[in-house]
Scaffold this motif. Sequence first.
Motif, PDB file in Angstrom:
ATOM      1  N   ARG A  96       0.830  -1.212   0.000  1.00  0.00           N
ATOM      2  CA  ARG A  96       0.000   0.000   0.000  1.00  0.00           C
ATOM      3  C   ARG A  96       0.859   1.253   0.000  1.00  0.00           C
ATOM      4  O   ARG A  96       0.584   2.205  -0.727  1.00  0.00           O
ATOM      5  N   ASP A  97       1.899   1.245   0.831  1.00  0.00           N
ATOM      6  CA  ASP A  97       2.800   2.402   0.888  1.00  0.00           C
ATOM      7  C   ASP A  97       3.452   2.648  -0.472  1.00  0.00           C
ATOM      8  O   ASP A  97       3.567   3.790  -0.915  1.00  0.00           O
ATOM      9  N   ALA A  98       3.858   1.556  -1.124  1.00  0.00           N
ATOM     10  CA  ALA A  98       4.479   1.689  -2.439  1.00  0.00           C
ATOM     11  C   ALA A  98       3.475   2.220  -3.463  1.00  0.00           C
ATOM     12  O   ALA A  98       3.811   3.080  -4.285  1.00  0.00           O
ATOM     13  N   LEU A  99       2.239   1.735  -3.405  1.00  0.00           N
ATOM     14  CA  LEU A  99       1.208   2.207  -4.328  1.00  0.00           C
ATOM     15  C   LEU A  99       0.888   3.676  -4.088  1.00  0.00           C
ATOM     16  O   LEU A  99       0.803   4.467  -5.025  1.00  0.00           O
ATOM     17  N   VAL A 100       0.724   4.057  -2.823  1.00  0.00           N
ATOM     18  CA  VAL A 100       0.436   5.455  -2.500  1.00  0.00           C
ATOM     19  C   VAL A 100       1.584   6.349  -2.956  1.00  0.00           C
ATOM     20  O   VAL A 100       1.362   7.409  -3.547  1.00  0.00           O
ATOM     21  N   ALA A 101       2.801   5.910  -2.719  1.00  0.00           N
ATOM     22  CA  ALA A 101       3.963   6.697  -3.147  1.00  0.00           C
ATOM     23  C   ALA A 101       4.026   6.790  -4.672  1.00  0.00           C
ATOM     24  O   ALA A 101       4.316   7.855  -5.224  1.00  0.00           O
ATOM     25  N   ALA A 102       3.740   5.685  -5.336  1.00  0.00           N
ATOM     26  CA  ALA A 102       3.758   5.691  -6.799  1.00  0.00           C
ATOM     27  C   ALA A 102       2.662   6.600  -7.353  1.00  0.00           C
ATOM     28  O   ALA A 102       2.897   7.375  -8.278  1.00  0.00           O
ATOM     29  N   LEU A 103       1.467   6.520  -6.783  1.00  0.00           N
ATOM     30  CA  LEU A 103       0.380   7.404  -7.216  1.00  0.00           C
ATOM     31  C   LEU A 103       0.723   8.862  -6.954  1.00  0.00           C
ATOM     32  O   LEU A 103       0.447   9.734  -7.773  1.00  0.00           O
ATOM     33  N   ALA A 104       1.323   9.118  -5.808  1.00  0.00           N
ATOM     34  CA  ALA A 104       1.699  10.489  -5.464  1.00  0.00           C
ATOM     35  C   ALA A 104       2.759  11.030  -6.424  1.00  0.00           C
ATOM     36  O   ALA A 104       2.836  12.240  -6.650  1.00  0.00           O
ATOM     37  N   GLY A 105       3.550  10.138  -6.999  1.00  0.00           N
ATOM     38  CA  GLY A 105       4.593  10.546  -7.929  1.00  0.00           C
ATOM     39  C   GLY A 105       4.077  10.892  -9.313  1.00  0.00           C
ATOM     40  O   GLY A 105       4.799  11.465 -10.127  1.00  0.00           O
ATOM     41  N   LEU A 106       2.826  10.537  -9.596  1.00  0.00           N
ATOM     42  CA  LEU A 106       2.251  10.851 -10.903  1.00  0.00           C
ATOM     43  C   LEU A 106       1.827  12.314 -10.963  1.00  0.00           C
ATOM     44  O   LEU A 106       1.397  12.870  -9.958  1.00  0.00           O
ATOM     45  N   PRO A 107       1.891  12.918 -12.129  1.00  0.00           N
ATOM     46  CA  PRO A 107       1.341  14.275 -12.278  1.00  0.00           C
ATOM     47  C   PRO A 107      -0.159  14.254 -11.962  1.00  0.00           C
ATOM     48  O   PRO A 107      -0.840  13.249 -12.187  1.00  0.00           O
ATOM     49  N   THR A 108      -0.671  15.357 -11.463  1.00  0.00           N
ATOM     50  CA  THR A 108      -2.053  15.434 -11.006  1.00  0.00           C
ATOM     51  C   THR A 108      -3.053  15.017 -12.068  1.00  0.00           C
ATOM     52  O   THR A 108      -3.989  14.271 -11.777  1.00  0.00           O
ATOM     53  N   GLU A 109      -2.879  15.473 -13.311  1.00  0.00           N
ATOM     54  CA  GLU A 109      -3.871  15.147 -14.344  1.00  0.00           C
ATOM     55  C   GLU A 109      -3.893  13.658 -14.662  1.00  0.00           C
ATOM     56  O   GLU A 109      -4.929  13.106 -15.015  1.00  0.00           O
ATOM     57  N   LEU A 110      -2.767  12.972 -14.491  1.00  0.00           N
ATOM     58  CA  LEU A 110      -2.736  11.523 -14.696  1.00  0.00           C
ATOM     59  C   LEU A 110      -3.332  10.808 -13.485  1.00  0.00           C
ATOM     60  O   LEU A 110      -4.097   9.849 -13.629  1.00  0.00           O
ATOM     61  N   ARG A 111      -2.958  11.279 -12.288  1.00  0.00           N
ATOM     62  CA  ARG A 111      -3.443  10.655 -11.056  1.00  0.00           C
ATOM     63  C   ARG A 111      -4.964  10.747 -10.956  1.00  0.00           C
ATOM     64  O   ARG A 111      -5.627   9.778 -10.615  1.00  0.00           O
ATOM     65  N   GLU A 112      -5.532  11.922 -11.286  1.00  0.00           N
ATOM     66  CA  GLU A 112      -6.978  12.061 -11.146  1.00  0.00           C
ATOM     67  C   GLU A 112      -7.718  11.128 -12.101  1.00  0.00           C
ATOM     68  O   GLU A 112      -8.709  10.515 -11.716  1.00  0.00           O
ATOM     69  N   CYS A 113      -7.227  10.980 -13.319  1.00  0.00           N
ATOM     70  CA  CYS A 113      -7.862  10.064 -14.271  1.00  0.00           C
ATOM     71  C   CYS A 113      -7.777   8.622 -13.768  1.00  0.00           C
ATOM     72  O   CYS A 113      -8.754   7.873 -13.838  1.00  0.00           O
ATOM     73  N   LEU A 114      -6.625   8.247 -13.252  1.00  0.00           N
ATOM     74  CA  LEU A 114      -6.428   6.884 -12.763  1.00  0.00           C
ATOM     75  C   LEU A 114      -7.314   6.605 -11.543  1.00  0.00           C
ATOM     76  O   LEU A 114      -7.952   5.545 -11.461  1.00  0.00           O
ATOM     77  N   VAL A 115      -7.391   7.537 -10.627  1.00  0.00           N
ATOM     78  CA  VAL A 115      -8.236   7.357  -9.435  1.00  0.00           C
ATOM     79  C   VAL A 115      -9.702   7.265  -9.848  1.00  0.00           C
ATOM     80  O   VAL A 115     -10.437   6.390  -9.374  1.00  0.00           O
ATOM     81  N   LEU A 116     -10.134   8.161 -10.729  1.00  0.00           N
ATOM     82  CA  LEU A 116     -11.531   8.124 -11.163  1.00  0.00           C
ATOM     83  C   LEU A 116     -11.875   6.819 -11.864  1.00  0.00           C
ATOM     84  O   LEU A 116     -12.923   6.224 -11.623  1.00  0.00           O
ATOM     85  N   ARG A 117     -10.985   6.328 -12.709  1.00  0.00           N
ATOM     86  CA  ARG A 117     -11.273   5.116 -13.480  1.00  0.00           C
ATOM     87  C   ARG A 117     -11.117   3.856 -12.649  1.00  0.00           C
ATOM     88  O   ARG A 117     -11.994   2.992 -12.612  1.00  0.00           O
ATOM     89  N   GLU A 118      -9.985   3.706 -11.993  1.00  0.00           N
ATOM     90  CA  GLU A 118      -9.672   2.440 -11.326  1.00  0.00           C
ATOM     91  C   GLU A 118     -10.263   2.319  -9.922  1.00  0.00           C
ATOM     92  O   GLU A 118     -10.660   1.234  -9.521  1.00  0.00           O
ATOM     93  N   LEU A 119     -10.298   3.392  -9.180  1.00  0.00           N
ATOM     94  CA  LEU A 119     -10.816   3.311  -7.815  1.00  0.00           C
ATOM     95  C   LEU A 119     -12.298   3.644  -7.733  1.00  0.00           C
ATOM     96  O   LEU A 119     -13.028   3.043  -6.963  1.00  0.00           O
TER      97      LEU A 119
END
Length: 186
Positions: free
Chosen positions: A124-147
Motif C-alpha cells: 500500500r505504501d508503495a502504491l500510495v507513493a507511486a500514485l503520489a509521484g504521478l502528475p495530477t492530471e494523470l493521477r486524477e484520471c487513474l483514481v476516477l477510473r480504477e478506484l
Amino acid sequence: MIWLGGRDRSAQASRAAADTIILPHLDSAHNLARWLVHDASLAEDVVQDAVARALTYIASYDGGDARAWLMKIVRNVAYDALAVRKRRQAVHVDTCDADGVSIVEDLADPADDPEVRMSRQQDRDALVAALAGLPTELRECLVLRELEEVSYKQIAAITGVPVGTVMSRLWRARRDLMAITKGSAR
C-alpha cells in the motif's frame, strides 16, 4: 392537509433533489478529494465546500449524470483548495495527513498474521507513493477510473477534456505507475 407555500415547496424540492443527486455519491466524492489533496482533513473540507456549492446550484442541474456532476464540482473545489494552500506554502506530497497519521492506516486490513499485514502495508505504501509521484492530471484520471470505476465519458465530463485525452492520460498513468513500481522493486 397542510398547504406549503412556494418557498416551502422549493425547499422540499431542493432537499429531495439533494437526497437523490448528492448523497449517494458522497463516498466517491470524499475518495477523489483525498487522492487529489493528500490530506484527510482538507479532503473533508473540500467535500463540504463542494456539497455547499452543489446545493447552491442544484437548480441548474440538468438531469444528466449526477455522479459526474458532483465529482466535477469536487475536482474544482479540490484544485481551488490546492491553489490556496500552494500560495500559503509549498505543497508537500506525503502519505500522511496534517496530524502525521498515515493515510493508508484508514484502509481496512483483512490480514490475520503480522507478516501478511506488514507485506500488505508495504504494498500500500508503495502504491500510495507511486500514485503520489504521478502528475495530477494523470493521477486524477487513474483514481476516477480504477478506484471510483467512472466511465471514460464521465471522466471526460469531470475533467473537461475529450475522451481521447482521458484514454491517453490513463495509458500514460498506467505506464508510469508500472515503471515506478518496477523501479522500486529492484
